[in-house]
Design a protein around this motif. Structure first.
Motif, PDB file in Angstrom:
ATOM      1  N   LEU A  37       0.798  -1.224   0.000  1.00 13.81           N
ATOM      2  CA  LEU A  37       0.000   0.000   0.000  1.00 13.81           C
ATOM      3  C   LEU A  37       0.833   1.278   0.000  1.00 13.81           C
ATOM      4  N   LEU A  38       1.791   1.386   0.901  1.00 17.66           N
ATOM      5  CA  LEU A  38       2.566   2.628   0.978  1.00 17.66           C
ATOM      6  C   LEU A  38       3.352   2.899  -0.297  1.00 17.66           C
ATOM      7  N   SER A  39       3.924   1.863  -0.896  1.00 20.72           N
ATOM      8  CA  SER A  39       4.663   2.086  -2.143  1.00 20.72           C
ATOM      9  C   SER A  39       3.698   2.463  -3.274  1.00 20.72           C
ATOM     10  N   PHE A  40       2.498   1.876  -3.279  1.00 19.70           N
ATOM     11  CA  PHE A  40       1.507   2.257  -4.285  1.00 19.70           C
ATOM     12  C   PHE A  40       1.131   3.733  -4.115  1.00 19.70           C
ATOM     13  N   LEU A  41       0.871   4.142  -2.871  1.00 15.97           N
ATOM     14  CA  LEU A  41       0.487   5.532  -2.615  1.00 15.97           C
ATOM     15  C   LEU A  41       1.601   6.497  -3.001  1.00 15.97           C
ATOM     16  N   LYS A  42       2.835   6.133  -2.694  1.00 16.93           N
ATOM     17  CA  LYS A  42       3.982   6.982  -3.055  1.00 16.93           C
ATOM     18  C   LYS A  42       4.035   7.196  -4.564  1.00 16.93           C
ATOM     19  N   ASP A  43       3.855   6.121  -5.312  1.00 18.56           N
ATOM     20  CA  ASP A  43       3.859   6.195  -6.767  1.00 18.56           C
ATOM     21  C   ASP A  43       2.678   7.025  -7.280  1.00 18.56           C
ATOM     22  N   TYR A  44       1.498   6.782  -6.733  1.00 15.34           N
ATOM     23  CA  TYR A  44       0.297   7.498  -7.178  1.00 15.34           C
ATOM     24  C   TYR A  44       0.430   8.998  -6.916  1.00 15.34           C
ATOM     25  N   ILE A  45       0.890   9.347  -5.722  1.00  8.77           N
ATOM     26  CA  ILE A  45       0.992  10.754  -5.345  1.00  8.77           C
ATOM     27  C   ILE A  45       2.092  11.475  -6.120  1.00  8.77           C
ATOM     28  N   SER A  46       3.046  10.733  -6.634  1.00  5.05           N
ATOM     29  CA  SER A  46       4.073  11.358  -7.478  1.00  5.05           C
ATOM     30  C   SER A  46       3.488  11.773  -8.830  1.00  5.05           C
ATOM     31  N   LYS A  47       2.355  11.173  -9.202  1.00  3.98           N
ATOM     32  CA  LYS A  47       1.723  11.472 -10.493  1.00  3.98           C
ATOM     33  C   LYS A  47       0.477  12.346 -10.363  1.00  3.98           C
ATOM     34  N   GLU A  48      -0.227  12.214  -9.245  1.00  5.06           N
ATOM     35  CA  GLU A  48      -1.481  12.944  -9.029  1.00  5.06           C
ATOM     36  C   GLU A  48      -1.415  13.688  -7.693  1.00  5.06           C
ATOM     37  N   PRO A  49      -1.770  14.969  -7.682  1.00  4.31           N
ATOM     38  CA  PRO A  49      -1.769  15.691  -6.405  1.00  4.31           C
ATOM     39  C   PRO A  49      -2.933  15.220  -5.517  1.00  4.31           C
ATOM     40  N   VAL A  50      -2.623  14.946  -4.260  1.00  2.00           N
ATOM     41  CA  VAL A  50      -3.624  14.524  -3.275  1.00  2.00           C
ATOM     42  C   VAL A  50      -3.534  15.487  -2.104  1.00  2.00           C
ATOM     43  N   GLU A  51      -4.668  16.047  -1.696  1.00  2.00           N
ATOM     44  CA  GLU A  51      -4.638  17.015  -0.595  1.00  2.00           C
ATOM     45  C   GLU A  51      -5.175  16.474   0.714  1.00  2.00           C
ATOM     46  N   LEU A  52      -5.819  15.297   0.674  1.00  2.00           N
ATOM     47  CA  LEU A  52      -6.404  14.759   1.895  1.00  2.00           C
ATOM     48  C   LEU A  52      -6.577  13.254   1.765  1.00  2.00           C
ATOM     49  N   PHE A  53      -6.259  12.549   2.856  1.00  2.00           N
ATOM     50  CA  PHE A  53      -6.557  11.119   2.953  1.00  2.00           C
ATOM     51  C   PHE A  53      -7.795  10.953   3.827  1.00  2.00           C
ATOM     52  N   ILE A  54      -8.726  10.167   3.365  1.00  2.00           N
ATOM     53  CA  ILE A  54      -9.879   9.765   4.166  1.00  2.00           C
ATOM     54  C   ILE A  54      -9.674   8.289   4.469  1.00  2.00           C
ATOM     55  N   VAL A  55      -9.622   7.948   5.748  1.00  2.00           N
ATOM     56  CA  VAL A  55      -9.386   6.563   6.143  1.00  2.00           C
ATOM     57  C   VAL A  55     -10.602   6.076   6.915  1.00  2.00           C
ATOM     58  N   GLY A  56     -11.124   4.932   6.503  1.00  2.00           N
ATOM     59  CA  GLY A  56     -12.272   4.358   7.177  1.00  2.00           C
ATOM     60  C   GLY A  56     -11.961   4.058   8.630  1.00  2.00           C
ATOM     61  N   GLU A  57     -12.940   4.332   9.490  1.00  2.00           N
ATOM     62  CA  GLU A  57     -12.803   4.088  10.922  1.00  2.00           C
ATOM     63  C   GLU A  57     -13.825   3.024  11.328  1.00  2.00           C
ATOM     64  N   PRO A  87      -3.038  15.868   5.217  1.00  2.00           N
ATOM     65  CA  PRO A  87      -3.802  15.535   6.427  1.00  2.00           C
ATOM     66  C   PRO A  87      -4.606  14.247   6.258  1.00  2.00           C
ATOM     67  N   ILE A  88      -4.933  13.631   7.398  1.00  2.00           N
ATOM     68  CA  ILE A  88      -5.702  12.397   7.429  1.00  2.00           C
ATOM     69  C   ILE A  88      -6.986  12.666   8.204  1.00  2.00           C
ATOM     70  N   GLN A  89      -8.093  12.290   7.624  1.00  2.00           N
ATOM     71  CA  GLN A  89      -9.371  12.418   8.308  1.00  2.00           C
ATOM     72  C   GLN A  89     -10.033  11.046   8.356  1.00  2.00           C
ATOM     73  N   ARG A  90     -10.685  10.747   9.458  1.00  2.00           N
ATOM     74  CA  ARG A  90     -11.334   9.453   9.627  1.00  2.00           C
ATOM     75  C   ARG A  90     -12.838   9.586   9.391  1.00  2.00           C
ATOM     76  N   ILE A  91     -13.419   8.543   8.776  1.00  2.00           N
ATOM     77  CA  ILE A  91     -14.864   8.490   8.522  1.00  2.00           C
ATOM     78  C   ILE A  91     -15.372   7.135   8.993  1.00  2.00           C
ATOM     79  N   ASP A  92     -16.475   7.142   9.714  1.00  2.00           N
ATOM     80  CA  ASP A  92     -17.115   5.918  10.188  1.00  2.00           C
ATOM     81  C   ASP A  92     -17.413   5.022   8.993  1.00  2.00           C
ATOM     82  N   GLU A  93     -16.940   3.784   9.067  1.00  2.00           N
ATOM     83  CA  GLU A  93     -17.135   2.880   7.927  1.00  2.00           C
ATOM     84  C   GLU A  93     -18.097   1.737   8.227  1.00  2.00           C
ATOM     85  N   ARG A  94     -18.874   1.881   9.302  1.00  2.00           N
ATOM     86  CA  ARG A  94     -19.846   0.818   9.606  1.00  2.00           C
ATOM     87  C   ARG A  94     -20.764   0.594   8.417  1.00  2.00           C
ATOM     88  N   PHE A  95     -21.010  -0.639   8.126  1.00  2.00           N
ATOM     89  CA  PHE A  95     -21.942  -1.080   7.084  1.00  2.00           C
ATOM     90  C   PHE A  95     -21.447  -0.886   5.654  1.00  2.00           C
TER      91      PHE A  95
END
Length: 136
Positions: A37-57, A87-95
């Motif tokens: 995952l981290l190597s994929f994200l590093k590669d992706y972000i080198s090609k596309e600008p990302v301003e926020l990560f949303i991570v399921g909680e 920045p990283i923001q969490r979102i409830d991922e129930r269901f």
């Protein structure tokens, strides 16, 4: 504008979804092996600008943290170290997994196609991202 990237973190596989450049539409990106995952994200972000990560909680029905949270916490530390300016923001991922499976049924996927766990993870990440977009 930069994209927002959602992560449905899993022990084996992780689903990813991303917004368009205007941050209006959430689309499934892919599913990757969690150990890559981290190597994929590093590669992706080198090609596309990302301003926020949303991570399921993942949460229990009583709003307490799910057992899965113990797996996610170390990942969040690594993510923050690797990408300190995003920045990283969490979102409830129930269901979300149940909703993803129902989405597959509603879209007419055959039974053997619905067994594709990677697709469920990607749809779950998209639902997490849509939830964030609706709430902002």
């Amino acid at each position: 504008m930069a994209r927002i990237l959602a992560i449905d973190y899993g022990m084996k596989r992780t689903g990813l979804a991303v917004t368009d450049a205007l941050q209006i539409i959430a689309s499934g990106l892919t599913t990757v092996n969690t150990n890559e995952l981290l190597s994929f994200l590093k590669d992706y972000i080198s090609k596309e600008p990302v301003e926020l990560f949303i991570v399921g909680e993942p949460k229990q029905m009583d709003n307490t943290a799910s057992e899965s949270e113990t797996l996610i916490a170390p990942f969040l530390k690594k993510l923050e170290q690797q990408f300190p300016n995003i920045p990283i923001q969490r979102i409830d991922e129930r269901f979300t997994s149940k909703m993803a499976f129902q989405t597959m049924i509603d879209s007419g996927l055959k039974k053997n196609q619905r067994k594709n766990k990677a697709l469920v993870d990607e749809i779950s990440a998209t639902l997490i991202l849509q939830s964030y977009l609706y709430s902002k």
